[in-house]
Design an enzyme around this catalytic site. Sequence first.
Site, short mmCIF file in Angstrom:
data_model
loop_
_atom_site.label_atom_id
_atom_site.label_comp_id
_atom_site.label_asym_id
_atom_site.label_seq_id
_atom_site.Cartn_x
_atom_site.Cartn_y
_atom_site.Cartn_z
N GLY A 1 0.84 -1.19 0.00
CA GLY A 1 0.00 0.00 0.00
C GLY A 1 0.87 1.24 0.00
O GLY A 1 2.01 1.23 -0.50
N ILE B 1 2.55 2.89 2.36
CA ILE B 1 3.85 2.81 3.03
C ILE B 1 4.78 1.86 2.28
O ILE B 1 5.96 2.17 2.07
CB ILE B 1 3.67 2.38 4.49
N ALA C 1 5.39 -2.52 10.80
CA ALA C 1 3.96 -2.73 10.67
C ALA C 1 3.32 -3.05 12.02
O ALA C 1 2.88 -2.15 12.74
CB ALA C 1 3.69 -3.84 9.65
N ARG C 2 3.27 -4.33 12.38
CA ARG C 2 2.69 -4.77 13.63
C ARG C 2 3.55 -5.89 14.22
O ARG C 2 4.04 -6.76 13.51
CB ARG C 2 1.25 -5.28 13.42
N GLU D 1 4.47 -4.31 24.06
CA GLU D 1 4.97 -2.95 24.07
C GLU D 1 4.49 -2.22 25.32
O GLU D 1 3.34 -2.36 25.70
CB GLU D 1 4.49 -2.20 22.81
N HIS E 1 7.87 1.89 18.38
CA HIS E 1 6.60 2.01 17.65
C HIS E 1 6.34 3.48 17.33
O HIS E 1 5.29 4.04 17.62
CB HIS E 1 5.44 1.43 18.46
N ALA F 1 7.60 5.04 14.14
CA ALA F 1 8.08 5.31 12.79
C ALA F 1 7.33 6.47 12.12
O ALA F 1 7.79 7.02 11.13
CB ALA F 1 7.97 4.06 11.92
#
Length: 306
Positions: free
Chosen positions: A153, A155, A231-232, A261, A280, A282
């Site tokens: 997508g 990113i 991402a995740r 986290e 986390h 970015a």
Amino acid sequence: MHVLVSNIMMINEKDRFDAVLREKGLMPIWPEVNQFMAEHQCLEYAQGVDGWLAGDDQITKTVLESYLPRLKVISKWGTGIDSIDLKAAQRLNVPVCNSPGAFRDAVSEYAIGLLLAATRRLARTDRMIRAGEWPKGRFPGMTGKTMGVVGYGAIGQGVGQRARGLGMNVIAHDPHMDSAPDGTQIVSFDDLLDQADVICLCCNQTPENYHQINADTLEKARDQVILCNVARGGLVDEAALIAALQSGKVAAAALDVFEQEPLPTDHPLLQFENVAVSSHNANSTVQAIEYVHENTLNNLYRHLGL
């Protein structure tokens, strides 16, 4: 009308956004949040909220049903909405808004920076020089390598653009895409594992791709593969990654996200000099954050009729 503010980014500027919301005639509710609210904490505010400025909260079917009939909108801060039961929200007629594409440049340039930090040991070199040393390392460069982007997508395409600027060949895997707008070759995930020297995760997390990077997929990947995840955290089986770092199968890892986290200070990933870690964060450019602040509020106001 009462608005629940549970996203960390606005909580970090509580005074500012408390005033902004009150100027609109809204009554903000500020819960104590450590990264995101779990389901049980979300349920504490049931029946008392007209709008929700959400973070990565566990907004399940049970949560959604408990907030009705009062809840009129969930305005998610950021782009990712995988923590929300979207099927339930649609069935219950609860609008869910976000800011798609907002972090294309911020996250993609950060991914490249984090990747270079992991492979060229930038932070370690900085620390050593400050300690009075003058290291002369030899580390792998990116030029001529193949970048495999998972999730192509906004990113992912931004990462591809910047990787080409480093002289890399770019391929991508995206189950929702047969061809890419920028002409990048779309391949199967197995082909990406077979061809990529560097794997960069830029996709949403779904039940289908949970722990997509695991012992089996890492075994299929190229020897000395380099992993970047912006991402995740749940996309990566961290135990498998640690084993692959120990064996040398994975040459370096650049990680902005984790399964837990904040990352515990005794986490095994922190023992590796070839792992660069981040918080986390970015998306952390002033331009991107201010845009998402404004868009998140506008999404809220629109659905509340303000």
